[in-house]
Design a protein around this motif. Structure first.
Motif, PDB file in Angstrom:
ATOM      1  N   ALA A  89       0.930  -1.290   0.317  1.00 23.86           N
ATOM      2  CA  ALA A  89      -0.004  -0.004   0.174  1.00 23.86           C
ATOM      3  C   ALA A  89       0.951   1.662  -0.016  1.00 23.86           C
ATOM      4  O   ALA A  89       1.001   1.764  -0.826  1.00 23.86           O
ATOM      5  N   LYS A  90       2.311   1.374   0.716  1.00 18.83           N
ATOM      6  CA  LYS A  90       2.852   2.463   0.973  1.00 18.83           C
ATOM      7  C   LYS A  90       3.306   2.714  -0.400  1.00 18.83           C
ATOM      8  O   LYS A  90       3.351   3.785  -1.336  1.00 18.83           O
ATOM      9  N   LYS A  91       3.698   1.482  -0.777  1.00 19.59           N
ATOM     10  CA  LYS A  91       4.562   1.778  -2.902  1.00 19.59           C
ATOM     11  C   LYS A  91       3.852   2.026  -3.468  1.00 19.59           C
ATOM     12  O   LYS A  91       3.814   3.025  -4.158  1.00 19.59           O
ATOM     13  N   VAL A  92       2.379   1.575  -3.413  1.00 21.35           N
ATOM     14  CA  VAL A  92       1.315   1.320  -4.831  1.00 21.35           C
ATOM     15  C   VAL A  92       1.073   3.199  -4.449  1.00 21.35           C
ATOM     16  O   VAL A  92       0.516   3.646  -5.549  1.00 21.35           O
ATOM     17  N   PHE A  93       0.456   3.120  -3.597  1.00 23.82           N
ATOM     18  CA  PHE A  93       0.016   4.423  -3.047  1.00 23.82           C
ATOM     19  C   PHE A  93       0.470   6.086  -2.823  1.00 23.82           C
ATOM     20  O   PHE A  93       0.978   7.161  -3.126  1.00 23.82           O
ATOM     21  N   ARG A  94       2.364   5.381  -3.016  1.00 26.96           N
ATOM     22  CA  ARG A  94       3.515   6.423  -2.133  1.00 26.96           C
ATOM     23  C   ARG A  94       2.809   6.925  -1.332  1.00 26.96           C
ATOM     24  O   ARG A  94       3.055   8.314  -1.308  1.00 26.96           O
ATOM     25  N   ALA A  95       2.693   6.373   0.070  1.00 22.32           N
ATOM     26  CA  ALA A  95       2.104   6.830   0.752  1.00 22.32           C
ATOM     27  C   ALA A  95       3.337   6.049   1.878  1.00 22.32           C
ATOM     28  O   ALA A  95       4.701   5.360   1.790  1.00 22.32           O
ATOM     29  N   ASN A  96       3.893   7.289   3.409  1.00 21.03           N
ATOM     30  CA  ASN A  96       4.551   7.298   3.984  1.00 21.03           C
ATOM     31  C   ASN A  96       4.346   5.637   5.237  1.00 21.03           C
ATOM     32  O   ASN A  96       4.619   5.796   6.215  1.00 21.03           O
ATOM     33  N   PHE A  97       2.158   5.955   5.292  1.00 18.95           N
ATOM     34  CA  PHE A  97       2.027   5.603   6.364  1.00 18.95           C
ATOM     35  C   PHE A  97       0.878   4.771   5.339  1.00 18.95           C
ATOM     36  O   PHE A  97      -0.405   5.353   4.457  1.00 18.95           O
ATOM     37  N   ALA A  98       0.070   3.456   6.309  1.00 21.07           N
ATOM     38  CA  ALA A  98      -1.115   2.419   5.326  1.00 21.07           C
ATOM     39  C   ALA A  98      -1.589   1.647   5.996  1.00 21.07           C
ATOM     40  O   ALA A  98      -1.015   1.143   7.359  1.00 21.07           O
ATOM     41  N   LEU A 249      -4.706   6.382   4.807  1.00 21.35           N
ATOM     42  CA  LEU A 249      -2.809   6.566   4.233  1.00 21.35           C
ATOM     43  C   LEU A 249      -2.687   7.448   3.924  1.00 21.35           C
ATOM     44  O   LEU A 249      -3.711   8.447   4.705  1.00 21.35           O
ATOM     45  N   SER A 250      -1.582   7.981   4.299  1.00 19.62           N
ATOM     46  CA  SER A 250      -1.059   9.463   4.875  1.00 19.62           C
ATOM     47  C   SER A 250       0.923   9.594   4.425  1.00 19.62           C
ATOM     48  O   SER A 250       1.330   9.118   4.399  1.00 19.62           O
ATOM     49  N   SER A 251       0.514  10.746   4.370  1.00 21.83           N
ATOM     50  CA  SER A 251       1.832  11.681   4.083  1.00 21.83           C
ATOM     51  C   SER A 251       3.005  11.792   4.897  1.00 21.83           C
ATOM     52  O   SER A 251       4.114  12.227   5.155  1.00 21.83           O
ATOM     53  N   SER A 252       2.574  11.691   5.982  1.00 24.90           N
ATOM     54  CA  SER A 252       3.023  12.148   7.020  1.00 24.90           C
ATOM     55  C   SER A 252       4.044  10.900   7.839  1.00 24.90           C
ATOM     56  O   SER A 252       4.459   9.872   7.849  1.00 24.90           O
TER      57      SER A 252
END
Ligand SMILES: Cc1ncc(COP(=O)(O)O)c(C=O)c1O
Length: 439
Positions: A89-98, A249-252
């Motif tokens: 999920a972090k990879k596919v949605f380019r997120a720092n948190f999932a 998901l989050s960018s934080s």
């Protein structure tokens, strides 16, 4: 015809008859979509391997907590699944948190609202009349959290929030949460401007990507977590083609914030979180990693072509000045505001085996009597239809809704067109299982 009209036994079914009625109705529903055109913008179909992943013993198991930190024994193998899923999920949605536990987009929203605000806080959002989701309103999740909502002024021509007026609203209200994203979602939200205003007044930006999550992951819509969204929620079964469920998901990069988000999901809003669907989501993410960019690109190309084709058939397609759409959706107007013409059109299409939903358009005030239709091409794209088929589908619409042909006579042509598109594409082992059959 409703199955109850056939069995005629609404109140007097025996237990055995109820079982049979449910199985028969399920098979009929499968048949309807197998021979028809599923064009509801919030739906999709799952791949053979996602079907396999959800049809396991996991459907009856529990795994409260996070991988490696469980309240029950027996979770080692599921830990592996959830760990793979969080990383994907972090990879596919380019997120720092999932967090991949949510059982729906609405539950993801309730969890996010719980993590980000206290009862009595304020929130800004798109109104339901302008295409916002019910979970963004007092009647839904926002009300469950007892938040005071103010809605953005709307630019009807561009089908997005009026940016200057919305930034002014955010600066004036100073909401705890600046919520963006809609159910009627034709174009990317000018997020950077809204996020700048929000962050200036200490507000957290929450982007509801339920509808457009697959387009975001495929890199063809917008990139909310890099355009200012602090948190992104979404469903796992609309343009993202997994089983029903949700994502948070989050960018934080702040671990304390990650803990707040995880706690909002469990123990906040989920106990059992439907482990078989989590397994299905993980398979869907892996397949998306391999095929998702092509799928998302084809969805948007098909939607644009469908909008153009409907317009050249004589339909009133919204947002002509912007090329009709930049997402999976197209909106059509079928009569005056509040006339209910959208409902009539949806029923006629259904008689021909084309499944759509009526939708309020700008100006409409009655949800049950709207003037429009919201049409999605993500399912037709997923079974392999391309731009030629989009033009063909538009001409079927015209025969029913413009040239007044009897929908029943069009139904055979719908069935014929669909007969060549019976396997899910953009996945592994496509032909190992037909798209519209059970496991
Ligand atoms: C913008 C938006 N958010 C949330 C949801 C809710 O998603 P779910 O049906 O997965 O609960 C929807 C549903 O269509 C939606 O359009």
């Amino acid at each position: 015809m409703n199955l109850m009209d056939v069995v005629g036994l609404m109140t007097s079914l025996s237990p055995r008859e109820s079982v049979d009625a449910v199985l028969t109705a399920s098979a009929r529903s499968t048949n309807l979509y197998g021979h028809g055109l599923g064009m509801i913008a919030s739906e999709n179909i799952i791949s053979p391997n996602v079907k396999r992943a959800i049809n396991t013993d996991l459907h009856g198991r529990y795994a409260e907590g996070l991988p490696g930190k469980r309240y029950y024994q027996g979770c080692d193998d599921f830990d592996t699944i959830e760990d793979i899923g969080i990383n994907l999920a972090k990879k596919v949605f380019r997120a720092n948190f999932a967090n991949i536990q949510s059982i729906s987009g609405t539950v993801s929203n309730i969890g996010a609202l719980k993590a980000l605000a206290k009862p009595g806080d304020s929130i800004t959002a798109v109104s339901t009349a302008d295409g916002g989701h019910i979970s963004h309103a007092r009647m839904g999740a926002v009300g469950v959290r007892d938040l005071n909502v103010s809605t953005y002024p709307w630019n009807e021509e561009r089908m997005e929030p009026d940016i200057d007026a919305s930034c002014a609203l955010i600066r004036e209200i100073q909401p705890r949460i600046t919520l963006v994203g809609q159910s009627v979602f034709l174009f990317p939200t000018p997020l950077k401007e809204l996020a700048d205003a929000a962050h200036e007044v200490g507000s957290t930006v929450m982007y509801d990507g339920a509808h457009v999550l697959g387009l975001i992951a495929g890199g063809v819509f917008q990139d909310p977590l890099r355009e200012g969204a602090d948190v992104m929620t979404g469903s796992s079964h609309k343009t993202f083609p997994g089983p029903q469920g949700g994502f948070l998901l989050s960018s934080s990069e702040d671990e304390a914030f990650h803990r707040r988000l995880n706690n909002a999901m469990f123990p906040g809003v989920c106990s059992s979180y439907h482990l078989h669907h989590v397994a299905g989501k993980v398979v869907a993410m892996a397949e998306f990693e391999a095929f998702g960019q092509a799928y998302a690109t084809d969805i948007v190309r098909n939607a644009k072509k469908f909008g153009e084709s409907l317009a050249s058939e004589g339909f009133d397609v919204l947002a002509e000045s912007r090329g009709y759409t930049a997402s999976h959706q197209v909106l059509t107007r079928h009569g005056d505001i509040d006339s209910g013409a959208g409902a009539v059109a949806a029923k006629r299409l259904e008689e021909a085996g084309i499944i759509t939903n009526m939708n309020m358009l700008p100006g409409d005030t009655k949800a049950m009597n709207p003037s429009g239709l919201r049409l999605g091409v993500q399912e037709l794209t997923r079974v392999g239809m391309g731009v030629n088929e989009m033009a063909e589908v538009a001409s079927l619409y015209a025969r029913i809704l413009i040239h007044d042909e009897d929908p029943k006579s069009v139904r055979e042509d719908v069935k014929h067109l669909k007969s060549d598109f019976q396997y899910v594409q953009y996945c592994f082992d496509s032909e190992s299982m037909p798209a519209y059959e059970g496991m």
